[in-house]
Scaffold this active site. Structure first.
Site, PDB file in Angstrom:
ATOM      1  N   HIS A  92      10.600   0.756  26.934  1.00  0.00           N
ATOM      2  CA  HIS A  92       9.671   0.775  28.054  1.00  0.00           C
ATOM      3  C   HIS A  92       8.231   0.759  27.541  1.00  0.00           C
ATOM      4  O   HIS A  92       7.970   1.035  26.376  1.00  0.00           O
ATOM      5  CB  HIS A  92       9.925   1.991  28.951  1.00  0.00           C
ATOM      6  CG  HIS A  92       9.955   3.290  28.207  1.00  0.00           C
ATOM      7  ND1 HIS A  92      11.032   3.699  27.468  1.00  0.00           N
ATOM      8  CD2 HIS A  92       9.024   4.252  28.078  1.00  0.00           C
ATOM      9  CE1 HIS A  92      10.772   4.869  26.914  1.00  0.00           C
ATOM     10  NE2 HIS A  92       9.545   5.226  27.258  1.00  0.00           N
ATOM     11  N   HIS A 122     -26.745 -13.085   8.604  1.00  0.00           N
ATOM     12  CA  HIS A 122     -28.038 -13.199   7.949  1.00  0.00           C
ATOM     13  C   HIS A 122     -27.863 -13.133   6.434  1.00  0.00           C
ATOM     14  O   HIS A 122     -26.812 -12.759   5.939  1.00  0.00           O
ATOM     15  CB  HIS A 122     -28.965 -12.078   8.405  1.00  0.00           C
ATOM     16  CG  HIS A 122     -28.465 -10.726   8.001  1.00  0.00           C
ATOM     17  ND1 HIS A 122     -27.466 -10.077   8.675  1.00  0.00           N
ATOM     18  CD2 HIS A 122     -28.810  -9.915   6.971  1.00  0.00           C
ATOM     19  CE1 HIS A 122     -27.221  -8.913   8.083  1.00  0.00           C
ATOM     20  NE2 HIS A 122     -28.012  -8.799   7.046  1.00  0.00           N
TER      21      HIS A 122
END
Length: 51
Positions: A11, A38
């Site tokens: 479940h 960068h």
């Protein structure tokens, strides 16, 4: 059932708990600003104006 335990259907309750716990563990490390690639050529603490 393979080891003598009672059979039960899988479940989503267990999966949901695991996913929620994983998300909570990662939350403190999420970026507060978008990532900007960068190349760092200068190291130091710069103000926004200096950048």
């Amino acid at each position: 059932a393979a080891h003598g335990g009672p059979p039960f259907e899988p479940h989503a309750t267990v999966v949901g708990a695991v996913a929620a716990a994983a998300a909570a563990d990662v939350a403190p490390y999420t970026a507060t600003t978008p990532y900007m690639p960068h190349v760092s050529l200068l190291y130091g603490d710069l103000t926004d104006e200096e950048k």
